[in-house]
Structure formats: C-alpha cells, structure tokens
Design an enzyme around this catalytic site. Sequence first.
Site: not given
Length: 404
Positions: A117, A124, A191, A193, A225, A229, A232, A249, A352
Amino acid sequence: MPPFDVPEGDPFGPHNLPYGVFSPPGSSERTVGVRLGDHVLDAGAAAHALGSPYASLLARPTLNPLLAAGRTAWSDVRRAITAWVTVPAHRETVEPLFHPLSEVTLHLPFEVADYVDFYASENHARNVGRMFRPDAPDSLTPNWKHLPIGYHGRSGTVVVSGTDVVRPAGQRKAPTDPAPVFGPSVRLDIEAEVGFVVGVPSEMGRPVPLGAFRDHVFGLCLLNDWSARDIQAWEYVPLGPFLGKSFATSVSAWITPLDALDAARVAPPERTHELLPYLDDSDEEPGGYDLRMSVSINGHVVAEPPFSTMYWTAAQQLAHMTVNGASLRTGDLYGSGTVSGPTERERGSLLELTWNGRDPLELPDGKRTFLEDGDVVTLSAWAPGPDGVRVGLGEVTGRIVPAS
C-alpha cells in the site's frame, strides 16, 4: 431486461466488461464471469461454446491463469468477449449463459500474492502532516516528493466487497494516558483507494521500468484500506503500519482491465522536484487516471475524492516497488494510498473529514468522528469512457461488526 439489450450509456456496457469470479444460483462452483449491465456472463462456458482458444483460461475458479497469460492474451480475450456480447450472430449461443447479477454469489476474483500500500496523494499527506506535525517547517516528510512511500501489508486479509469487517482489537495509548491499554479500536477509519492487480510476474533482481507498466498490470479496482487509527498511532513509531492496518482490506468483486480506461488517462499533477531517472515519466504516456470516486456511510455520501490529483502514478509505484530487485508475482495487489483532493468534500478518510475527530460529520442517523458498529461504508466510482459514456467501477462495501 435481456443482457444483450443494455441501455445505451450504461456504465457497465460493452465498452467496459470487467472481470470477476462468481457462483451461479444454486451452485458452489466458481468460474470467471464478465459483467454486462446487471447480468454476468459465464465466460468459460461461452468460450467453450464458441470454440475459443482461451477457454482454458476462463473456465477457472480464479482470474490468476488469465492474469498470468500476458498482454496479448488480455487483448485477444477482451476483443472476443466484446464480439460475443455485441454481434447478433452470437446471441442465440451466448444469451442463455448470462445470469442476473442479483442472483449470483461473487467471490474474491483472484488469489492475492503480495499486498503493498502506498501514500501517493499530496493532499492527504499534507493534511496528515498538519494534524500530527503542526510545528514542522513543511507538512510533508523530506522524502515525500522524491519517492513513492509505501508499506507491505497482509495479503491473507484482503477480502471481497460485501464481507463484514470485525472491529479490530489491539494496544492503544492516548498522549495523556500513563500506559497503554488493550481493547477494541475506538477510532476505526476508512481509506478510499484504488488497487492495481499484477498479472505477469518479473524476475528477481530485474527492476520493472516505467514503460513496462502495462505489460505487467492487468487492471484496477476500488480498495478500502480499513485503518484503526488509535492502534496505528501507538505502534507505528519508528516502523510502519502493522496491526492498525492488517486486519482487513476490502476490494471490489470486479477488476476493470486497463484497456477499458484508455479514455480516462490524464497527466499527473506537475512535479515540483526533479525525479531520479527510474521515476522520471516526462517522456512516458500520461500515467494518471481520471476516476471520480464517492464515499458513503449508511447510504449518505460524505466525500467525492478525485483520483486524478494523485501525485505518484501506478507506473511509478510499480517501478519503485521493484527497483531494488524485488520480483512481481501473478496476483500481486498494490494500493494507491488514500485518495484526497484539495477541498474538504474531497477527503478520502474520516481522519481528514473530521480533522482527527475535532469536527464530527453530521449524518442523518447521528454524528460521526470514526466508524460505529453497524455502519456500512461503500466506495463507488466511474471514469470517462469512449464517446462520452461512463466506465463504471465495481463498488466496495463493508459493514462494521463488533469486536469478537
């Protein structure tokens, strides 16, 4: 409506023809299918009925044999299938081999070899930098404009659209906490993508140059994805993402061949730094794709990220991924990284969209900072096609279920 009679302008018309793997109604056997409108063609059965030399590639329970066959075979098969679904002389033979999309079971369309990834959206990356490095002189890390940043993920947890996503558990520690705690993630995110699917492998020790991108990459699909958070944030210093990403994923059940997207090719944003020769695409064909994405939560659209704004292209990512001699395998999947545009409405993650939870989203069923159990996230997209028609991409959907 009969499958041959797809309305003009349907985003899944004969100009598109994405590939997937399905089980017919009442059967557990898997076979390659091609989508036309709201129907699925049993591609292997059609190839056999019409005496195609490629029947052995299509009558399989996975796309991998077709992926490995190479660009000439990809083009030949696509031309043949286009004829099968458009030439009236084939109608009597082919029409009984269609199944309503609503009645089939869709599966993960290919066996995933490796999963990588990337982090290719400047918008971003700058948003994340402003959130977490507010005092830094530049919101981008020093290497960001020189190479496509990425990490290796877990291929075994790539799942097909429609698969429930179990809320992950792990360690987390807020800045004010004296010690880490263990439990379900409370900051579960998405996410939005695009994933690229490798067909032809490469030899270990031999990098794949920019110009060989279309010789190796078969097609693309939407990809979510999922990201925890809080897990992470605690684990990824000094190394990259690990448990905060590896739990799931999601990818579309439909792989759109690159040949269906020729009209959507665009130049990437202007590069502000001189690139090393292996990444310099100034003399290559346009490497970007004009994909118009949409993100919805429980049926409510929250963002519309534009893929055309991505700073690093899929060809550059492939070149960088192999420049050290790492080899490609059939079924390799690599994600673009979160797709985000310059405006608030174009951000491809809740991180975001809510600015790290500071500004909750107002949804019809209540406010959201991050995902709650029961939330259903759907990614969809389309691209400009020939003669003004749209090319639809298969959607990706996933429902959050409580931690086990």
